[in-house]
Motif scaffolding. Sequence first.
Motif, mmCIF file in Angstrom:
data_model
loop_
_atom_site.group_PDB
_atom_site.id
_atom_site.type_symbol
_atom_site.label_atom_id
_atom_site.label_comp_id
_atom_site.label_asym_id
_atom_site.label_seq_id
_atom_site.Cartn_x
_atom_site.Cartn_y
_atom_site.Cartn_z
ATOM 1 N N GLY A 7 -6.347 6.889 -21.794
ATOM 2 C CA GLY A 7 -7.473 7.532 -22.484
ATOM 3 C C GLY A 7 -7.736 8.898 -21.878
ATOM 4 N N CYS A 8 -6.650 9.657 -21.673
ATOM 5 C CA CYS A 8 -6.744 10.907 -20.894
ATOM 6 C C CYS A 8 -7.508 12.009 -21.609
ATOM 7 C CB CYS A 8 -5.341 11.410 -20.569
ATOM 8 S SG CYS A 8 -4.377 11.781 -22.054
ATOM 9 N N GLY A 9 -7.627 11.921 -22.948
ATOM 10 C CA GLY A 9 -8.262 13.025 -23.678
ATOM 11 C C GLY A 9 -7.538 14.325 -23.378
ATOM 12 N N ASP A 20 -3.560 8.344 -25.092
ATOM 13 C CA ASP A 20 -4.899 8.416 -25.691
ATOM 14 C C ASP A 20 -4.777 8.064 -27.176
ATOM 15 O OD1 ASP A 20 -7.742 9.883 -24.804
ATOM 16 O OD2 ASP A 20 -7.408 9.801 -26.960
ATOM 17 N N VAL A 22 -6.015 9.714 -29.492
ATOM 18 C CA VAL A 22 -5.704 10.977 -30.159
ATOM 19 C C VAL A 22 -4.898 11.835 -29.183
ATOM 20 C CG1 VAL A 22 -6.701 13.015 -31.253
ATOM 21 C CG2 VAL A 22 -7.941 10.842 -31.296
ATOM 22 N N ASP A 32 -3.363 3.260 -29.395
ATOM 23 C CA ASP A 32 -4.661 2.583 -29.389
ATOM 24 C C ASP A 32 -4.658 1.497 -28.311
ATOM 25 O OD1 ASP A 32 -6.986 1.174 -29.817
ATOM 26 O OD2 ASP A 32 -6.813 1.187 -31.997
ATOM 27 N N LEU A 33 -5.501 1.686 -27.307
ATOM 28 C CA LEU A 33 -5.548 0.753 -26.170
ATOM 29 C C LEU A 33 -5.872 -0.666 -26.575
ATOM 30 C CD1 LEU A 33 -7.772 2.894 -23.823
ATOM 31 C CD2 LEU A 33 -5.330 2.460 -23.623
ATOM 32 N N ARG A 34 -6.534 -0.804 -27.722
ATOM 33 C CA ARG A 34 -6.899 -2.153 -28.152
ATOM 34 C C ARG A 34 -5.657 -2.992 -28.463
ATOM 35 N NH1 ARG A 34 -11.559 0.389 -31.838
ATOM 36 N NH2 ARG A 34 -9.804 1.786 -32.136
ATOM 37 N N SER A 50 -10.821 7.551 -16.968
ATOM 38 C CA SER A 50 -12.105 8.214 -16.743
ATOM 39 C C SER A 50 -12.865 8.266 -18.054
ATOM 40 C CB SER A 50 -11.845 9.633 -16.223
ATOM 41 O OG SER A 50 -13.009 10.415 -16.347
ATOM 42 N N HIS A 51 -14.064 7.711 -18.045
ATOM 43 C CA HIS A 51 -14.946 7.717 -19.212
ATOM 44 C C HIS A 51 -14.233 7.140 -20.449
ATOM 45 C CE1 HIS A 51 -18.474 10.060 -17.553
ATOM 46 N NE2 HIS A 51 -17.636 9.956 -16.556
ATOM 47 N N HIS A 55 -16.156 2.987 -23.808
ATOM 48 C CA HIS A 55 -15.895 3.164 -25.248
ATOM 49 C C HIS A 55 -15.363 1.893 -25.892
ATOM 50 C CE1 HIS A 55 -16.550 7.529 -25.468
ATOM 51 N NE2 HIS A 55 -16.130 7.515 -24.215
ATOM 52 N N GLY A 208 -13.472 6.254 -31.382
ATOM 53 C CA GLY A 208 -13.309 6.347 -29.923
ATOM 54 C C GLY A 208 -14.396 7.168 -29.263
ATOM 55 N N ARG A 258 -15.877 17.127 -11.791
ATOM 56 C CA ARG A 258 -15.727 17.387 -13.230
ATOM 57 C C ARG A 258 -16.812 16.688 -14.043
ATOM 58 N NH1 ARG A 258 -12.651 15.611 -17.488
ATOM 59 N NH2 ARG A 258 -11.904 13.839 -16.312
HETATM 60 C C1 LIG Z 1 -15.048 10.668 -23.126
HETATM 61 S S1 LIG Z 1 -13.351 10.827 -23.461
HETATM 62 C C2 LIG Z 1 -12.682 10.895 -21.816
HETATM 63 C C3 LIG Z 1 -11.396 11.650 -21.777
HETATM 64 C C4 LIG Z 1 -10.826 11.888 -20.376
HETATM 65 N N1 LIG Z 1 -10.384 10.648 -19.769
HETATM 66 C C5 LIG Z 1 -11.810 12.588 -19.496
HETATM 67 O O1 LIG Z 1 -12.221 12.046 -18.466
HETATM 68 O O2 LIG Z 1 -12.181 13.733 -19.849
HETATM 69 C C6 LIG Z 1 -12.900 9.201 -23.975
HETATM 70 C C7 LIG Z 1 -11.454 9.121 -24.357
HETATM 71 O O3 LIG Z 1 -11.136 7.748 -24.624
HETATM 72 C C8 LIG Z 1 -10.267 7.728 -25.717
HETATM 73 N N2 LIG Z 1 -10.336 6.416 -26.347
HETATM 74 C C9 LIG Z 1 -11.430 5.771 -26.798
HETATM 75 N N3 LIG Z 1 -11.080 4.611 -27.393
HETATM 76 C C10 LIG Z 1 -9.721 4.526 -27.279
HETATM 77 C C11 LIG Z 1 -8.750 3.581 -27.701
HETATM 78 N N4 LIG Z 1 -9.105 2.482 -28.369
HETATM 79 N N5 LIG Z 1 -7.449 3.818 -27.428
HETATM 80 C C12 LIG Z 1 -7.068 4.943 -26.756
HETATM 81 N N6 LIG Z 1 -7.947 5.878 -26.333
HETATM 82 C C13 LIG Z 1 -9.244 5.676 -26.600
HETATM 83 C C14 LIG Z 1 -10.806 8.826 -26.643
HETATM 84 O O4 LIG Z 1 -9.844 9.257 -27.591
HETATM 85 C C15 LIG Z 1 -11.171 9.901 -25.628
HETATM 86 O O5 LIG Z 1 -10.122 10.816 -25.388
#
Ligand SMILES: C[S@@+](CC[C@H](N)C(=O)[O-])C[C@H]1O[C@@H](n2cnc3c(N)ncnc32)[C@H](O)[C@@H]1O
Length: 286
Positions: A7-9, A20, A22, A32-34, A50-51, A55, A208, A258
Amino acid sequence: MKLLNVGCGRCYHPAWTNIDLVAATPEVRAYDLRRGLPYADHSFDGVYHSHVLEHLSPDAARSMLRECRRVLSPGGVLRVVVPDLEGITQQYLQTLHQADLSDGDPESLAKHRWMTLELIDQMTRQSSGGLMGQTIRQPEATPTEFIESRLGHQVSGNAKVKNRKTIAMRVTRCLSDARKQLALAAVTLIDGSSGRAAYREGRFRQSGEIHRWMYDRVSLGRLLVELGFDAPRPCRAEESRIHHFDSYQLDRDGESIRKPDSLFFEAVKPIASAVPASSESAARAA
Ligand SMILES: C[S@@+](CC[C@H](N)C(=O)[O-])C[C@H]1O[C@@H](n2cnc3c(N)ncnc32)[C@H](O)[C@@H]1O
């Protein structure tokens, strides 16, 4: 060292495997992590997110943490960063008391409103950015320094990378947008404007962005122990049991943290706990 950033964003390092929902750039795998993690058992020495955990629904979060344990080598380190429910709640109560005693002071009221948003907005919002985004975009009505002390410099828009999409990624995105528009038109035809609104909200909640749970040092520690991790403990942003973690600058930008509103937490996969490869995980890794 093999390292996985889940979920690196937009915050990733090329030395890591980055995934991630996206993919903002070709260095990130869209996934999709699910669906679990698409890697074989014992593939990584360190797994970091992280964060992200907040979600996922509590059930999906448990499954994801189990998957993190599965793909970690024995002795490998899991680093979890989440918004810190304890810290947010303490700040909320502090700003509540100050606002109450302030005789209507606009700055105290704005700080109290911001802390209310930190608690609630990301769980309840119905469109991207929510009320937090609107508040940040109105600097005249916003205690900017206070918000930066909570969310870090990401608020001023210095995200680590800009979108860089290949042609294939753009085509996939266009097809996906077209499919959603078609579905929206079909739902509207069948179920009218309330169906259209429900479909839009549901799609947004699946995107997400929203939070589905929150964690503090006690609940996160207990959850990790329950799922078979050892030595759970909070740490500072610059501290880690993953070798040279700070050099990747995932939790810090230079010397600054950060995401200062965070709980930084780590646990270890026990050495004597090799998890047998399930046919499901083997199939995913193939
Ligand atoms: C708040 S952002 C955090 C991004 C990054 N890790 C950071 O610390 O800046 C949450 C991230 O979780 C990802 N995410 C949420 N649900 C997800 C899922 N089901 N599968 C993969 N990624 C997911 C989102 O796409 C988003 O990039």
